[in-house]
Design a protein around this motif. Structure first.
Motif, PDB file in Angstrom:
ATOM      1  N   LEU A 281       0.837  -1.206   0.000  1.00  0.00           N
ATOM      2  CA  LEU A 281       0.000   0.000   0.000  1.00  0.00           C
ATOM      3  C   LEU A 281       0.872   1.256   0.000  1.00  0.00           C
ATOM      4  O   LEU A 281       0.596   2.225  -0.729  1.00  0.00           O
ATOM      5  CB  LEU A 281      -0.918   0.000   1.223  1.00  0.00           C
ATOM      6  N   ASN A 282       1.929   1.245   0.810  1.00  0.00           N
ATOM      7  CA  ASN A 282       2.869   2.369   0.826  1.00  0.00           C
ATOM      8  C   ASN A 282       3.464   2.593  -0.552  1.00  0.00           C
ATOM      9  O   ASN A 282       3.559   3.729  -1.044  1.00  0.00           O
ATOM     10  CB  ASN A 282       3.987   2.094   1.827  1.00  0.00           C
ATOM     11  N   ASN A 283       3.864   1.514  -1.194  1.00  0.00           N
ATOM     12  CA  ASN A 283       4.539   1.639  -2.487  1.00  0.00           C
ATOM     13  C   ASN A 283       3.601   2.144  -3.578  1.00  0.00           C
ATOM     14  O   ASN A 283       3.999   2.941  -4.435  1.00  0.00           O
ATOM     15  CB  ASN A 283       5.151   0.294  -2.873  1.00  0.00           C
ATOM     16  N   ILE A 284       2.357   1.691  -3.546  1.00  0.00           N
ATOM     17  CA  ILE A 284       1.374   2.207  -4.499  1.00  0.00           C
ATOM     18  C   ILE A 284       1.148   3.695  -4.252  1.00  0.00           C
ATOM     19  O   ILE A 284       1.106   4.508  -5.192  1.00  0.00           O
ATOM     20  CB  ILE A 284       0.050   1.426  -4.390  1.00  0.00           C
ATOM     21  N   GLU A 303      -4.200   3.995   4.220  1.00  0.00           N
ATOM     22  CA  GLU A 303      -4.437   2.572   4.488  1.00  0.00           C
ATOM     23  C   GLU A 303      -3.180   1.911   5.038  1.00  0.00           C
ATOM     24  O   GLU A 303      -3.242   1.070   5.941  1.00  0.00           O
ATOM     25  CB  GLU A 303      -4.891   1.866   3.211  1.00  0.00           C
ATOM     26  N   SER A 304      -2.030   2.294   4.506  1.00  0.00           N
ATOM     27  CA  SER A 304      -0.769   1.718   4.976  1.00  0.00           C
ATOM     28  C   SER A 304      -0.492   2.109   6.424  1.00  0.00           C
ATOM     29  O   SER A 304      -0.141   1.263   7.254  1.00  0.00           O
ATOM     30  CB  SER A 304       0.383   2.176   4.074  1.00  0.00           C
ATOM     31  N   VAL A 305      -0.658   3.385   6.737  1.00  0.00           N
ATOM     32  CA  VAL A 305      -0.410   3.851   8.107  1.00  0.00           C
ATOM     33  C   VAL A 305      -1.396   3.206   9.078  1.00  0.00           C
ATOM     34  O   VAL A 305      -1.036   2.868  10.210  1.00  0.00           O
ATOM     35  CB  VAL A 305      -0.473   5.389   8.185  1.00  0.00           C
ATOM     36  N   THR A 306      -2.630   3.012   8.654  1.00  0.00           N
ATOM     37  CA  THR A 306      -3.631   2.360   9.508  1.00  0.00           C
ATOM     38  C   THR A 306      -3.167   0.967   9.921  1.00  0.00           C
ATOM     39  O   THR A 306      -3.321   0.560  11.087  1.00  0.00           O
ATOM     40  CB  THR A 306      -4.983   2.276   8.786  1.00  0.00           C
ATOM     41  N   ILE A 307      -2.578   0.225   8.983  1.00  0.00           N
ATOM     42  CA  ILE A 307      -2.067  -1.115   9.313  1.00  0.00           C
ATOM     43  C   ILE A 307      -0.909  -1.014  10.302  1.00  0.00           C
ATOM     44  O   ILE A 307      -0.814  -1.786  11.258  1.00  0.00           O
ATOM     45  CB  ILE A 307      -1.646  -1.856   8.027  1.00  0.00           C
ATOM     46  N   THR A 308      -0.022  -0.037  10.088  1.00  0.00           N
ATOM     47  CA  THR A 308       1.090   0.156  11.023  1.00  0.00           C
ATOM     48  C   THR A 308       0.574   0.419  12.432  1.00  0.00           C
ATOM     49  O   THR A 308       1.075  -0.156  13.412  1.00  0.00           O
ATOM     50  CB  THR A 308       1.964   1.337  10.569  1.00  0.00           C
ATOM     51  N   LEU A 309      -0.415   1.282  12.558  1.00  0.00           N
ATOM     52  CA  LEU A 309      -0.968   1.602  13.878  1.00  0.00           C
ATOM     53  C   LEU A 309      -1.656   0.394  14.499  1.00  0.00           C
ATOM     54  O   LEU A 309      -1.575   0.167  15.709  1.00  0.00           O
ATOM     55  CB  LEU A 309      -1.945   2.773  13.757  1.00  0.00           C
ATOM     56  N   GLU A 310      -2.329  -0.378  13.673  1.00  0.00           N
ATOM     57  CA  GLU A 310      -2.984  -1.596  14.145  1.00  0.00           C
ATOM     58  C   GLU A 310      -1.948  -2.566  14.718  1.00  0.00           C
ATOM     59  O   GLU A 310      -2.155  -3.158  15.790  1.00  0.00           O
ATOM     60  CB  GLU A 310      -3.723  -2.241  12.979  1.00  0.00           C
ATOM     61  N   MET A 311      -0.830  -2.728  14.012  1.00  0.00           N
ATOM     62  CA  MET A 311       0.213  -3.628  14.490  1.00  0.00           C
ATOM     63  C   MET A 311       0.873  -3.074  15.742  1.00  0.00           C
ATOM     64  O   MET A 311       1.213  -3.812  16.669  1.00  0.00           O
ATOM     65  CB  MET A 311       1.242  -3.860  13.384  1.00  0.00           C
ATOM     66  N   GLU A 328       8.164   4.948  10.140  1.00  0.00           N
ATOM     67  CA  GLU A 328       7.689   6.327  10.124  1.00  0.00           C
ATOM     68  C   GLU A 328       7.709   6.987   8.746  1.00  0.00           C
ATOM     69  O   GLU A 328       7.025   8.004   8.535  1.00  0.00           O
ATOM     70  CB  GLU A 328       8.532   7.167  11.085  1.00  0.00           C
ATOM     71  N   GLY A 329       8.460   6.450   7.796  1.00  0.00           N
ATOM     72  CA  GLY A 329       8.558   7.094   6.487  1.00  0.00           C
ATOM     73  C   GLY A 329       7.215   7.283   5.818  1.00  0.00           C
ATOM     74  O   GLY A 329       6.930   8.345   5.247  1.00  0.00           O
ATOM     75  N   THR A 330       6.345   6.260   5.895  1.00  0.00           N
ATOM     76  CA  THR A 330       5.029   6.351   5.274  1.00  0.00           C
ATOM     77  C   THR A 330       4.202   7.449   5.928  1.00  0.00           C
ATOM     78  O   THR A 330       3.535   8.244   5.255  1.00  0.00           O
ATOM     79  CB  THR A 330       4.285   5.009   5.386  1.00  0.00           C
ATOM     80  N   SER A 331       4.248   7.522   7.271  1.00  0.00           N
ATOM     81  CA  SER A 331       3.471   8.532   7.984  1.00  0.00           C
ATOM     82  C   SER A 331       3.903   9.944   7.601  1.00  0.00           C
ATOM     83  O   SER A 331       3.067  10.828   7.361  1.00  0.00           O
ATOM     84  CB  SER A 331       3.636   8.348   9.497  1.00  0.00           C
ATOM     85  N   THR A 410       9.945   6.990   0.477  1.00  0.00           N
ATOM     86  CA  THR A 410      10.507   6.020  -0.459  1.00  0.00           C
ATOM     87  C   THR A 410       9.670   4.758  -0.434  1.00  0.00           C
ATOM     88  O   THR A 410       8.847   4.554   0.449  1.00  0.00           O
ATOM     89  CB  THR A 410      11.954   5.671  -0.098  1.00  0.00           C
ATOM     90  N   GLN A 411       9.938   3.889  -1.395  1.00  0.00           N
ATOM     91  CA  GLN A 411       9.216   2.632  -1.424  1.00  0.00           C
ATOM     92  C   GLN A 411      10.046   1.550  -0.767  1.00  0.00           C
ATOM     93  O   GLN A 411      11.245   1.681  -0.587  1.00  0.00           O
ATOM     94  CB  GLN A 411       8.886   2.284  -2.871  1.00  0.00           C
ATOM     95  N   LYS A 412       9.376   0.487  -0.384  1.00  0.00           N
ATOM     96  CA  LYS A 412      10.010  -0.517   0.455  1.00  0.00           C
ATOM     97  C   LYS A 412      10.026  -1.875  -0.218  1.00  0.00           C
ATOM     98  O   LYS A 412       9.054  -2.275  -0.844  1.00  0.00           O
ATOM     99  CB  LYS A 412       9.248  -0.640   1.785  1.00  0.00           C
TER     100      LYS A 412
END
Length: 415
Positions: A281-284, A303-311, A328-331, A410-412
């Motif tokens: 999701l981050n990369n897209i 959506e990507s950050v939401t998963i990070t927070l969930e984890m 933190e890069g995505t956020s 950046t992408q991961k």
């Protein structure tokens, strides 16, 4: 009738079955029936875990755990804890995974099962690697490796060599990572571990991508992909599709990158790989940002950050900071786009949820003029408490600007 307990060891994000560690010899028809039931549950649990059906697998391992306790079968009990831990790790619940693994480790040591002990040590290391604690991960891997060598478990040895390589790659030591991957690869091939071979090929590709050698990276990924498909490793397939997308992004072909990411995303969702889903999701989102499509970028990054927070919510408090630091890069990329799109209220909300003070460009946020009076009040209160605001502002510009933070926006790759 034999019942086989196959321990599971995590290799990157892939699952690799380890050699049988227990044989039950039934003495009566009743125990033979029980033995058959256990064997069937084991096979179903492992198959469901490897096919990306973690919740079904968890139910089977819980049934095995109940039987193990009723029968006072310590080895079956340890195996059940190990399987539960593996599934919790795969669905992004690392704290629960650690709890299960630690119970397995105590039992394996108690019954002096060295192979089970090494497998569990490796898997604990893998959880610590994922939550951003490389030193702890290395410690567990380095405990596991000599035990695998001692008991002659070549597949486990290759797995652990691969995982040590992952840590070195994650901490910016690609040459050391390659050394470990290149030790692991021939062992996986020697023992016919096709899933482990594919994972290590993928990880070698990720190193070449990280050091600016996209052609070599693509070559390794394209070796890994058909193997993952051949053995039905859907999670590994999604990983490699994501990483091929990274290469196309790296060489300036965003449309091709997007195509591979969009192949990877539904597979990660299908198999319940929350971490892999978040990365893709981050990369897209990053592709949409770079191609000037901010609405789509915001959607995917949120959506990507939401998963990070969930984890993160599933971690112990002392582990949350390291995990968030790693992710933190995505956020920060999301906050930057929201500010650019004149959405300071949302930017402030995401900043409070997902970053630390030093890593959010609050000066720009305050200067944007928040319309919501309640949020503005919160910002004003924060501002009043910051006696060194001007000094910190200069520090942000010099050390923590969006452009200068490694990995931001950046992408991961997935390893």
């Amino acid at each position: 009738m034999k019942a086989i307990l196959s321990s599971l060891i995590t290799l990157g994000i892939c699952l690799t079955p380890i050699n049988p560690i227990l044989t039950l010899q039934p003495a009566t028809a009743q125990t033979e029936d029980l033995s058959q039931q256990i064997e069937q549950l084991q096979e179903q649990a492992i198959q469901q875990a490897t096919q990306g059906k973690p919740f079904e697998s968890i139910e089977k391992f819980k049934q095995l755990l109940t039987i193990a306790r009723q029968q006072q079968d310590r080895e079956l009990e340890a195996f059940s804890f190990l399987g539960l831990g593996l599934n919790y790790d795969n669905i992004g619940r690392p704290q629960e995974a650690l709890k299960e693994y630690e119970q397995a480790l105590v039992i394996y040591r108690e019954i002096k099962d060295r192979s089970g002990e090494a497998t569990t040590l490796n898997n604990i290391g893998e959880v610590y690697r994922k939550i951003g604690k490389p030193n702890q991960a290395l410690d567990y891997y380095q405990q596991a490796l000599p035990i695998f060598e001692e008991v002659g478990n070549r597949s486990g040895e290759a797995t652990t060599l691969n995982n040590i390589g992952l840590v070195y790659n994650n901490i910016g030591k690609p040459n050391q990572a390659l050394e470990y991957y290149q030790q692991a690869l021939p062992i996986s091939r020697e023992v016919g571990d096709r899933s482990g071979e594919a994972t290590t090929l993928n990880n070698i590709g990720a190193v070449y991508a990280s050091i600016g050698k996209p052609n070599q990276a693509l070559d390794y990924y394209q070796q890994a992909l058909p193997i993952s498909r051949e053995v039905g490793d859907r999670s590994g397939e999604a990983t490699t599709l994501n990483n091929i997308g990274l290469v196309y992004r790296q060489i300036g072909k965003p449309n091709q990158a997007l195509d591979y990411y969009q192949q990877a995303l539904p597979i990660s969702r299908e198999v319940g790989n929350r971490s892999g889903e978040g990365v893709t999701l981050n990369n897209i989102g990053a592709v949409y940002r770079d191609t000037d499509r901010p609405v789509e970028a915001i959607k995917y990054l949120e959506e990507s950050v939401t998963i990070t927070l969930e984890m993160r919510r599933g971690l112990k408090r002392e582990d949350r900071k390291a995990f968030l630091k790693q992710e933190e890069g995505t956020s920060i990329a999301l906050i930057e786009i929201l500010i650019e799109q004149n959405q300071p209220e949302k930017a402030f909300e995401w900043a409070n949820l997902s970053t630390t003070f030093e890593l959010a460009d609050y000066n720009r946020l305050i200067g944007a003029g928040v319309a919501n009076p309640e949020i503005q009040k919160e910002i004003d209160e924060w501002n009043q408490k910051s006696e060194q605001l001007n000094l910190l502002s200069q520090r942000l510009q010099e050390e923590f600007s969006i452009e200068n933070i490694p990995g931001v926006g950046t992408q991961k790759a997935i390893s």
